[in-house]
Scaffold this active site. Structure first.
Site, short mmCIF file in Angstrom:
data_model
loop_
_atom_site.label_atom_id
_atom_site.label_comp_id
_atom_site.label_asym_id
_atom_site.label_seq_id
_atom_site.Cartn_x
_atom_site.Cartn_y
_atom_site.Cartn_z
N LYS A 138 2.45 -3.68 5.40
CA LYS A 138 1.26 -4.25 6.03
C LYS A 138 0.60 -3.23 6.96
O LYS A 138 0.18 -3.54 8.06
CB LYS A 138 1.62 -5.52 6.79
CG LYS A 138 2.21 -6.59 5.87
CD LYS A 138 2.38 -7.91 6.57
CE LYS A 138 2.99 -8.97 5.70
NZ LYS A 138 2.61 -9.05 4.34
N CYS A 139 0.49 -2.02 6.49
CA CYS A 139 -0.01 -0.89 7.27
C CYS A 139 -1.30 -0.36 6.64
O CYS A 139 -1.50 -0.51 5.43
CB CYS A 139 1.06 0.21 7.28
SG CYS A 139 0.59 1.75 8.07
#
Length: 162
Positions: free
Chosen positions: A34-35
């Site tokens: 989730k970057c």
């Protein structure tokens, strides 16, 4: 200490030795699902598919130390990487890369290839380390570095190994 002496745990929970990668050129990277850099999975997978047959291995180590960007379980991480990016390179269990609980592999990598101005800390997800076929850490690449930046030095190492 050699990189090959360090035990690691696969994303399925099996403890293995990095010895099985002796003779291979390695890209070792701390990852997160989730970057903002998560799309690098696609670039890494492309490099893996192109160079795996020439002796390259990419080893992905999920890490939740930066902005809680890897909150899922190992099964969720594995599924996410496969479904969204077609990842086929080996993934390992979640690790810490900084601090007193840093995995010994990342402690070793940081010692061998410090960051900017000699910094030992890893600044964010998708820090990439290039390791030659003898287990020497020969390069460190920042999270913002596109995986394509590794192709030239990696290809040189593969040629030297062939």
């Amino acid at each position: 200490m050699s990189i090959y002496d360090i035990p690691v745990q696969t994303i399925k929970g099996k403890t293995i030795s990095l010895e099985q990668y002796r003779g291979k050129v390695l890209i070792i990277v701390n990852t997160a699902s989730k970057c903002g850099f998560t799309p690098q999975y696609k670039g890494l997978e492309g490099i893996y598919k192109e160079y795996k047959g020439q002796g390259l291995e990419i080893l992905g180590f999920p890490c939740d130390q930066f902005g809680h960007q890897e909150p899922g379980s190992e099964d969720e991480i594995s599924e996410f990487c496969e479904i969204n990016f077609g990842v086929t390179f080996p993934l390992f269990s979640k690790v810490e890369v900084n601090g007193s609980n840093a995995h010994p592999l990342f402690t070793h990598l940081k010692e061998e290839a410090p960051g900017l101005l000699g910094s030992k800390g890893i600044k964010w997800n998708f820090t990439k380390f290039l390791v030659d076929a003898e287990g020497n850490v020969v390069g460190r690449f920042a999270p913002k570095d596109d995986p394509k930046k590794l192709i030239k030095p990696m290809a040189k190492l593969l040629t030297e190994t062939a």
